[in-house]
Design a protein around this motif. Sequence first.
Motif, PDB file in Angstrom:
ATOM      1  N   ALA A  53       0.827  -1.206   0.000  1.00  0.00           N
ATOM      2  CA  ALA A  53       0.000   0.000   0.000  1.00  0.00           C
ATOM      3  C   ALA A  53       0.862   1.257   0.000  1.00  0.00           C
ATOM      4  O   ALA A  53       0.562   2.221  -0.716  1.00  0.00           O
ATOM      5  CB  ALA A  53      -0.942  -0.010   1.203  1.00  0.00           C
ATOM      6  N   ARG A  54       1.924   1.267   0.784  1.00  0.00           N
ATOM      7  CA  ARG A  54       2.797   2.448   0.834  1.00  0.00           C
ATOM      8  C   ARG A  54       3.406   2.737  -0.539  1.00  0.00           C
ATOM      9  O   ARG A  54       3.435   3.886  -0.996  1.00  0.00           O
ATOM     10  CB  ARG A  54       3.904   2.254   1.866  1.00  0.00           C
ATOM     11  N   VAL A  55       3.898   1.705  -1.207  1.00  0.00           N
ATOM     12  CA  VAL A  55       4.532   1.897  -2.516  1.00  0.00           C
ATOM     13  C   VAL A  55       3.502   2.321  -3.554  1.00  0.00           C
ATOM     14  O   VAL A  55       3.726   3.255  -4.334  1.00  0.00           O
ATOM     15  CB  VAL A  55       5.259   0.609  -2.950  1.00  0.00           C
ATOM     16  N   LEU A  56       2.349   1.659  -3.573  1.00  0.00           N
ATOM     17  CA  LEU A  56       1.321   1.995  -4.555  1.00  0.00           C
ATOM     18  C   LEU A  56       0.744   3.384  -4.324  1.00  0.00           C
ATOM     19  O   LEU A  56       0.448   4.112  -5.278  1.00  0.00           O
ATOM     20  CB  LEU A  56       0.214   0.941  -4.525  1.00  0.00           C
ATOM     21  N   GLU A  57       0.556   3.768  -3.070  1.00  0.00           N
ATOM     22  CA  GLU A  57       0.086   5.121  -2.782  1.00  0.00           C
ATOM     23  C   GLU A  57       1.019   6.159  -3.391  1.00  0.00           C
ATOM     24  O   GLU A  57       0.577   7.137  -4.006  1.00  0.00           O
ATOM     25  CB  GLU A  57       0.013   5.341  -1.269  1.00  0.00           C
ATOM     26  N   ALA A  58       2.322   5.936  -3.220  1.00  0.00           N
ATOM     27  CA  ALA A  58       3.307   6.896  -3.724  1.00  0.00           C
ATOM     28  C   ALA A  58       3.379   6.893  -5.244  1.00  0.00           C
ATOM     29  O   ALA A  58       3.422   7.955  -5.871  1.00  0.00           O
ATOM     30  CB  ALA A  58       4.675   6.584  -3.128  1.00  0.00           C
TER      31      ALA A  58
END
Length: 256
Positions: A67-72
Amino acid sequence: MRRSIVVWLVGLSLAAVPVQDSFGQAARRADPFQMAPQRPGQTDVYLLSFGLWGPQSVFESEAKGAARVLEAQLGAKGRSIVRFNTKRRAGATPPTLLAAAEAVGRTLDPAEDIVVLVLTSHGAPEGIGLVAGRDTRLVTPGDVRALLERTRAQHRVVIVSACYSGVFANALADARTLVITAAAADKPSFGCRDGATWTYFGDAFFNKALRGNARLDTAFERARGLVTQREKREGFDPSNPQIAGGSRVLERLYAR
């Protein structure tokens, strides 16, 4: 260990209540989810990331890390829902999954926006496992299709990190649905160790390839090479990650 889990999941598929049949009115009693509103005239990305297998912490870690990577990389900050099961907490139950999908469906523009669904767990040829406390179920491609329909989104991305997850590519991929999986439908994947931060595929795709390239399709190609090299180096039969469908999704995603 991996073989015993697969055998258990195959047995479960013969007896488990389908996930979509277990949703019912319980989803409407779930806590509301807060997300940033849809912006008319812009393609917004809404993210659902679920770690389904409570007994091993790697799936919690991977759901949060993905989620952190995709959000960014996809501009989904403020438009994501992350839930997971742990040894002590049932946070990604069928009612919660459905409530999250319905919350997204109430917020987005079905024709304009994109939903990205991430599922990480152990898998079997029929689907992937959901273990939330004493609740154990098999999540099938039909269940995932029902979940996607609740979001109302016409353009969808499904990323499944699990053994045999290619079954989801075979069943769900089309021009409006991009499906990325950690393995072919007849192959196991690796790295599902309690205490690990990522599975092998999660590390290659989210942690390495996608951090350096925001395009899902090109990041996938790099990740497939990375995970295959690692598997061969460690003496495993390659898992053969899959990508299928999604031509219209990719066009909309990168035309923003």
